[in-house]
Design a protein around this motif. Sequence first.
Motif, PDB file in Angstrom:
ATOM      1  N   SER A 193      -7.979 -10.233 -12.403  1.00 55.72           N
ATOM      2  CA  SER A 193      -8.339  -8.957 -11.811  1.00 55.72           C
ATOM      3  C   SER A 193      -9.671  -9.120 -11.097  1.00 55.72           C
ATOM      4  CB  SER A 193      -8.445  -7.882 -12.898  1.00 55.72           C
ATOM      5  OG  SER A 193      -8.789  -6.642 -12.330  1.00 55.72           O
TER       6      SER A 193
ATOM      7  N   ARG B 294     -12.712  -6.680  -8.846  1.00 54.40           N
ATOM      8  CA  ARG B 294     -13.187  -5.402  -8.312  1.00 54.40           C
ATOM      9  C   ARG B 294     -13.758  -5.713  -6.935  1.00 54.40           C
ATOM     10  NH1 ARG B 294     -14.020  -0.591 -10.265  1.00 54.40           N
ATOM     11  NH2 ARG B 294     -13.892  -1.291 -12.422  1.00 54.40           N
TER      12      ARG B 294
ATOM     13  N   ALA C  67      -6.270   0.414  -8.832  1.00 57.49           N
ATOM     14  CA  ALA C  67      -7.109   1.605  -9.000  1.00 57.49           C
ATOM     15  C   ALA C  67      -8.178   1.601  -7.930  1.00 57.49           C
ATOM     16  CB  ALA C  67      -7.746   1.608 -10.375  1.00 57.49           C
ATOM     17  N   ARG C  68      -8.682   2.792  -7.656  1.00 54.01           N
ATOM     18  CA  ARG C  68      -9.758   2.905  -6.673  1.00 54.01           C
ATOM     19  C   ARG C  68     -10.710   3.963  -7.112  1.00 54.01           C
ATOM     20  NH1 ARG C  68      -9.439   3.017  -0.181  1.00 54.01           N
ATOM     21  NH2 ARG C  68     -11.165   1.629  -0.045  1.00 54.01           N
TER      22      ARG C  68
ATOM     23  N   ASN D 123     -15.229  -2.320  -2.080  1.00 48.36           N
ATOM     24  CA  ASN D 123     -14.930  -0.917  -1.790  1.00 48.36           C
ATOM     25  C   ASN D 123     -14.517  -0.141  -3.043  1.00 48.36           C
ATOM     26  OD1 ASN D 123     -12.310  -1.714  -2.311  1.00 48.36           O
ATOM     27  ND2 ASN D 123     -11.537  -1.322  -0.254  1.00 48.36           N
ATOM     28  N   GLY D 124     -14.581  -0.793  -4.213  1.00 43.82           N
ATOM     29  CA  GLY D 124     -14.245  -0.140  -5.470  1.00 43.82           C
ATOM     30  C   GLY D 124     -12.816  -0.362  -5.927  1.00 43.82           C
ATOM     31  N   THR D 125     -11.973  -0.915  -5.077  1.00 40.17           N
ATOM     32  CA  THR D 125     -10.586  -1.190  -5.435  1.00 40.17           C
ATOM     33  C   THR D 125     -10.525  -2.253  -6.524  1.00 40.17           C
ATOM     34  OG1 THR D 125      -9.824  -0.657  -3.214  1.00 40.17           O
ATOM     35  CG2 THR D 125      -8.371  -2.026  -4.538  1.00 40.17           C
ATOM     36  N   VAL D 126      -9.633  -2.054  -7.480  1.00 37.84           N
ATOM     37  CA  VAL D 126      -9.399  -3.036  -8.539  1.00 37.84           C
ATOM     38  C   VAL D 126      -8.021  -3.645  -8.310  1.00 37.84           C
ATOM     39  CG1 VAL D 126      -9.160  -3.399 -11.021  1.00 37.84           C
ATOM     40  CG2 VAL D 126     -10.847  -1.762 -10.151  1.00 37.84           C
ATOM     41  N   THR D 127      -7.940  -4.965  -8.385  1.00 34.46           N
ATOM     42  CA  THR D 127      -6.687  -5.684  -8.205  1.00 34.46           C
ATOM     43  C   THR D 127      -6.189  -6.213  -9.547  1.00 34.46           C
ATOM     44  OG1 THR D 127      -7.623  -7.886  -7.919  1.00 34.46           O
ATOM     45  CG2 THR D 127      -7.535  -6.470  -5.957  1.00 34.46           C
TER      46      THR D 127
ATOM     47  N   MET E  72      -3.951  -3.265  -5.272  1.00 32.01           N
ATOM     48  CA  MET E  72      -4.713  -2.023  -5.431  1.00 32.01           C
ATOM     49  C   MET E  72      -4.176  -1.258  -6.628  1.00 32.01           C
ATOM     50  SD  MET E  72      -5.802   0.908  -2.699  1.00 32.01           S
ATOM     51  CE  MET E  72      -4.158   1.473  -2.313  1.00 32.01           C
TER      52      MET E  72
ATOM     53  N   GLN F 222      -0.703  -7.157  -7.457  1.00 36.67           N
ATOM     54  CA  GLN F 222      -0.948  -5.732  -7.212  1.00 36.67           C
ATOM     55  C   GLN F 222      -2.358  -5.632  -6.625  1.00 36.67           C
ATOM     56  OE1 GLN F 222      -0.957  -2.699  -6.246  1.00 36.67           O
ATOM     57  NE2 GLN F 222       0.503  -2.002  -7.767  1.00 36.67           N
TER      58      GLN F 222
ATOM     59  N   ALA G   4       0.809  -1.220   0.000  1.00 36.71           N
ATOM     60  CA  ALA G   4       0.000   0.000   0.000  1.00 36.71           C
ATOM     61  C   ALA G   4       0.846   1.275   0.000  1.00 36.71           C
ATOM     62  CB  ALA G   4      -0.945  -0.010   1.199  1.00 36.71           C
TER      63      ALA G   4
END
Length: 120
Positions: free
Chosen positions: A88, A90, A119-120, A93-97, A117, A115, A45
């Motif tokens: 990937s 989602r 995008a968020r 909480n909206g975070t994309v891995t 996180m 990875q 993070a």
Amino acid sequence: MGNGDAYPPAKRPEDLSRFVVERLNASDVDGLVALYEPDAVLALADGSMAVGASQIRAAYEQMVGGLPVMEPGEQQPTLVSSELALMSSRLRNGTVTAEVARRQADGTWLWILDQPMIAR
């Protein structure tokens, strides 16, 4: 190199996402490290990276104590090319891995890049 007999193997790349949620919720650091190849890379993070099993173990040891209960995210279609898979999810909480897994000699899958996180 597989993940040993202590944990069920990821027979499909998508199994890794399910296993990480289960093992995070159980605070199972050994089980989390078993999801990665020995020289894998985990993005952290703070923007740094944990490289290799010992650094990934240390990162999860710090992480698991303060985590809320994790819920599975919405898994996006996995892209597989030969021995590699790009995954990937989602999260709620909206975070994309984003993760890359490699098929092992025994047919199971382990992460080589993670990875959590992108995008968020």
